[in-house]
Write an enzyme that holds these catalytic residues in place. Structure first.
Site, PDB file in Angstrom:
ATOM      1  N   ASP A  57      26.549 -30.590 -41.268  1.00 41.73           N
ATOM      2  CA  ASP A  57      26.667 -29.443 -40.377  1.00 41.73           C
ATOM      3  C   ASP A  57      25.463 -29.417 -39.447  1.00 41.73           C
ATOM      4  OD1 ASP A  57      28.439 -26.627 -40.431  1.00 41.73           O
ATOM      5  OD2 ASP A  57      26.460 -26.427 -39.527  1.00 41.73           O
ATOM      6  N   CYS A 183      37.201 -17.997 -34.296  1.00 42.25           N
ATOM      7  CA  CYS A 183      36.811 -16.861 -35.139  1.00 42.25           C
ATOM      8  C   CYS A 183      35.838 -15.950 -34.400  1.00 42.25           C
ATOM      9  CB  CYS A 183      36.159 -17.374 -36.418  1.00 42.25           C
ATOM     10  SG  CYS A 183      37.250 -18.381 -37.443  1.00 42.25           S
TER      11      CYS A 183
END
Length: 336
Positions: A57, A183
């Site tokens: 990530d 989102c």
């Protein structure tokens, strides 16, 4: 801890059994993205005893993540821990039988070959289709299964794409036709994330143990409105550039190292190989309020924007999605 004791309930499930558990323990899985989906994926795989789990990530833990990103805590937010580092720490405490490797990096066509080396399966924990198409293309080029998953609002979808056996992601979703909903723009509820990731892990486990019941479909659902639709796989798109023409467009060279992260008021720059955080702490502390951790440096500018530097050479300009404005800030404080 005795292996039979740890995995006893899982091995009692006849489609897995002792032989399936042995196969899981010898498997290598890559999870790209350690946000909402990624944390659930990693939690299940590590608890299930998949032998090696690599998580990647590019971001760090923020307070807004805690509502749905199950591995993180308020302490991680206070310490501004990179998600991959925080995840590795938590997962290593969950199961010492599993080797967990957390890598703080942006996954690009320049490094994906290295990250995918030796993997048996790749799971999608990302939040953007640019990276998903990259994973789809490298997996089909290398012959590695790709487990796709997406969640937004109360809607989710997932599918297992197996090179040589199924169509690929591009047969269902075309570049430029992804809808653009994220989102950060329309929100997401935590239960849909758990359901999507659970579907992904089930299909990954089926593949890794060699089960014959693998689902050959793209499933979509809305948990709020209780809608479910399953699109059965048919023949691949004849003109698909990935699984039919073997062109793999996401793996073609792209010199654009500036990316606007949709819906997040953030523009990412990756124009250097590294940042010496100690050096940049000295430089930026003269013009900004600076917080440095072993993994990143955050500089709050007087204009309201924030600069975040990572040791791998990435810089985030936060507080704007305007690439031109972000370039001006980057040029002023970092230098193009």
């Amino acid at each position: 801890m005795d292996v039979n004791e740890r995995y006893s309930r899982q091995m009692l499930f006849s489609p897995i059994g002792e032989e399936g558990q042995r196969k899981l323990s010898q498997s290598h899985a890559l999870i790209v993205g350690m946000g909402a989906l990624g944390t659930v994926l990693a939690n299940h795989l590590v608890r299930a005893g998949v032998g090696f789990v690599r998580v990647i990530d590019r971001d760090y833990v923020e307070k807004s993540n805690l509502q749905r990103q199950m591995l993180f805590t308020e302490k991680d937010v206070e310490e501004a821990l990179p998600k991959a580092v925080a995840a590795e720490q938590k997962l290593s405490l969950i199961n010492s039988d599993v080797k967990v490797e957390g890598i703080v990096s942006d996954v690009t066509l320049h490094n994906i070959d290295e990250f995918i080396q030796g993997m048996d399966i790749v799971l999608d924990g990302t939040d953007n289709f640019q990276t998903r198409f990259l994973l789809n293309d490298i997996c089909f080029k290398k012959g590695i299964p790709f487990v796709y998953g997406g969640a937004v609002s109360s809607r989710g979808m997932s599918a297992l794409f197996v090179p040589g056996e199924t169509p690929c992601l591009r047969c269902f979703i075309k570049e430029g036709e992804t809808g653009g909903q994220t989102c950060d723009m329309i929100g997401v509820i935590s239960p849909v994330v758990d359901i999507v990731a659970s579907y992904q892990v089930v299909e990954a486990m089926k593949y890794l143990v060699g089960a014959k019941e693998q689902r050959r479909s793209l499933i979509t659902f809305d948990v709020w409105r209780h809608h479910t639709y399953e699109l059965k796989f048919t023949s691949p798109e004849k003109e698909c550039p990935t699984c039919q023409q073997k062109k793999y467009p996401a793996l073609e060279m792209n010199k654009d190292e500036v990316t606007s992260l949709c819906g997040r008021e953030t523009v990412q720059f990756h124009m250097r190989k590294t940042f010496d955080l100690n050096d940049w702490e000295t430089r930026l502390s003269k013009v900004a309020t600076v917080q440095k951790t072993p993994f990143l440096l955050r500089a709050q500018l007087g204009e309201g924007e924030k600069i975040v530097l990572f040791t791998d050479g990435r810089a985030l300009i936060q507080g704007t999605e305007d690439v031109v404005k972000a370039k001006a800030i980057y040029s002023k404080y970092i230098g193009l």
